[in-house]
Write an enzyme that holds these catalytic residues in place. Structure first.
Site, mmCIF file in Angstrom:
data_model
loop_
_atom_site.group_PDB
_atom_site.id
_atom_site.type_symbol
_atom_site.label_atom_id
_atom_site.label_comp_id
_atom_site.label_asym_id
_atom_site.label_seq_id
_atom_site.Cartn_x
_atom_site.Cartn_y
_atom_site.Cartn_z
ATOM 1 N N GLU A 62 0.854 -1.205 0.077
ATOM 2 C CA GLU A 62 0.076 0.024 0.185
ATOM 3 C C GLU A 62 0.745 1.129 0.003
ATOM 4 O O GLU A 62 0.240 2.337 -0.800
ATOM 5 C CB GLU A 62 -0.960 -0.019 1.179
ATOM 6 C CG GLU A 62 -2.097 -0.904 1.109
ATOM 7 C CD GLU A 62 -3.149 -0.706 -0.188
ATOM 8 O OE1 GLU A 62 -3.006 0.484 -0.483
ATOM 9 O OE2 GLU A 62 -3.630 -1.564 -0.538
ATOM 10 N N CYS A 98 -13.016 2.516 -15.166
ATOM 11 C CA CYS A 98 -13.337 3.937 -14.911
ATOM 12 C C CYS A 98 -12.109 4.630 -14.773
ATOM 13 O O CYS A 98 -12.128 5.414 -13.818
ATOM 14 C CB CYS A 98 -14.443 3.986 -13.913
ATOM 15 S SG CYS A 98 -15.381 5.612 -13.539
ATOM 16 N N CYS A 110 -16.746 3.590 -20.899
ATOM 17 C CA CYS A 110 -18.306 3.713 -20.659
ATOM 18 C C CYS A 110 -19.105 2.568 -21.524
ATOM 19 O O CYS A 110 -19.869 1.925 -21.040
ATOM 20 C CB CYS A 110 -18.774 5.274 -20.722
ATOM 21 S SG CYS A 110 -17.838 6.235 -19.609
ATOM 22 N N CYS A 114 -18.980 -0.485 -19.932
ATOM 23 C CA CYS A 114 -19.151 -0.481 -18.463
ATOM 24 C C CYS A 114 -20.272 -1.309 -18.192
ATOM 25 O O CYS A 114 -21.616 -0.679 -18.710
ATOM 26 C CB CYS A 114 -19.065 0.927 -18.135
ATOM 27 S SG CYS A 114 -19.415 1.018 -16.261
ATOM 28 N N CYS A 139 -25.121 5.204 -14.604
ATOM 29 C CA CYS A 139 -24.150 5.820 -13.954
ATOM 30 C C CYS A 139 -24.627 7.424 -14.365
ATOM 31 O O CYS A 139 -24.849 7.772 -15.414
ATOM 32 C CB CYS A 139 -22.727 5.694 -14.870
ATOM 33 S SG CYS A 139 -21.724 6.786 -14.732
HETATM 34 S S1 SF4 Z 1 -20.224 4.455 -17.294
HETATM 35 FE FE1 SF4 Z 1 -19.761 5.749 -15.340
HETATM 36 S S2 SF4 Z 1 -19.045 4.311 -13.856
HETATM 37 FE FE2 SF4 Z 1 -18.970 3.246 -16.067
HETATM 38 S S3 SF4 Z 1 -16.856 3.578 -16.811
HETATM 39 FE FE3 SF4 Z 1 -18.177 5.159 -17.453
HETATM 40 S S4 SF4 Z 1 -18.121 6.916 -15.834
HETATM 41 FE FE4 SF4 Z 1 -17.134 5.159 -15.035
#
Ligand code: SF4
Length: 343
Positions: free
Chosen positions: A60, A214, A221, A224, A230
């Site tokens: 860490e 992200c 996105c 995602c 989101c």
């Molecule tokens: S949709 Fe939202 S959570 Fe998913 S990668 Fe894009 S910004 Fe990040």
């Protein structure tokens, strides 16, 4: 009472509020991130179940502001050399700084050794479990304390690094990126998002999600699994009004300090530093420099000195930075010579 964070909310760029998240939305996010992590997590050595709490603490500290790819080989060598806090506590500090190598911000190595000394001397060589105890160690802040308590001991904690904070504010607050550091309000808000079960996987999962999906500059996105809920994505991914601070390197004092440290580390490795490196090799002009001072150095030390001289010919600046290194405990001056500290 909760209200759903969604595209209908209109979070202001400068807002410091953090919306409550409706239970079903939160559960979906938690389940998705935890399932994603169990599939996609990188196989990092400090995530293996037999890794000691000390080894996790070292990982860490090393990973702060340093990419995992650079940390991993250094961490392996470090743990081979100093497998317990007592081993690191007993090591010569010059050796510790040399082993820190090019991870950057070498004061972290000193603080780690300070923490090792306390753990070895006062805590029976055992890393403490709670965030409160961990935060009492030198150089251990709230993030590291929470991470060690969670990842090493499975305790419920709120691990808030930059990656976690970015994912949470995008998902639930509709902002591109978090503020410079978390305040009390954000910390309390994030604590409410941590599930009661699988909280370790949540902490590690959100962090990994921020590192791999992200990301700060190029979030994926379209791929995602949370793109449909989101908030930031649904708002059209508005850019933050303020630019993130970019960490310049070339031409900075940090670069020159690093180059001076490279001289001391090269001298240490070559055995040149029994009496240190003469300050004159840094601060005397080439025409006035006694050539035997350079000739007496090993090839690697002389090359490192040349690098310092290439970076700056400003003797006052170099002298000031050498004084700063001594003040920070990263070097010592003895009789007109500079060396790694001897403690
Ligand atoms: S949709 Fe939202 S959570 Fe998913 S990668 Fe894009 S910004 Fe990040």
């Amino acid at each position: 009472m909760t209200h759903r964070a969604g595209p209908e909310s209109n979070p202001s760029e400068s807002s410091t509020t953090f919306p409550q998240v409706a239970e079903p939305v939160l559960r979906r996010v938690q389940d998705t991130i935890i399932a994603w992590f169990e599939e996609a997590a990188r196989d990092l050595p400090w995530r293996h179940p037999d890794t000691s709490a000390w080894a996790i603490l070292v990982s860490e500290i090393m990973s702060q502001q340093t990419p995992v790819s650079r940390v991993e080989p250094r961490w392996r060598a470090w743990m081979d050399q100093w497998p317990t806090p007592a081993d690191l506590a007993a090591a010569p500090t010059a050796e510790v700084l040399h082993a820190w190598d090019r991870l950057g911000y070498p004061r972290r190595a000193l603080r780690l050794q300070d923490a090792a000394e306390v753990i070895a001397a006062d805590l029976d060589n055992q890393v403490p479990e709670t965030t409160e105890e961990l935060e009492r160690l030198p150089g251990i802040g709230s993030y590291t304390a929470a991470a060690v308590s969670s990842f090493a001991f499975g305790r419920k904690a709120t691990v808030l690094d930059t990656n976690v904070r970015r994912v949470l504010v995008r998902l639930f607050a509709g902002r591109e990126r978090p503020t410079t550091s978390p305040g009390r309000e954000e910390t309390a808000w994030a604590a409410n998002l941590v599930p009661d079960v699988k909280h370790v996987e949540w902490n590690a999962g959100v962090m990994e999600f921020g590192a791999l999906v992200c990301t700060a500059r190029n979030p994926d996105c379209p791929a995602c699994p949370l793109h449909d809920i989101c908030t930031w994505n649904q708002l059209g991914r508005p850019a933050s009004a303020t630019k993130p601070k970019t960490q310049k390197w070339a031409g900075t004092d940090r670069q020159l300090r690093g180059a001076i440290m490279d001289v001391l580390k090269a001298a240490h490795a070559a055995g040149d530093d029994r009496h240190g490196v003469s300050l004159d090799v840094f601060t005397t002009s080439v025409t006035e420099l006694d050539p035997t001072l350079i000739d007496s150095l090993s090839e690697s030390t002389a090359a490192a000195v040349a690098r310092v001289r290439e970076l700056s010919a400003d003797r006052d600046r170099i002298s000031r930075l050498m004084t700063d290194l001594v003040t920070d405990g990263l070097a010592q001056k003895i009789d007109g010579r500079l060396a790694l500290p001897n403690r």
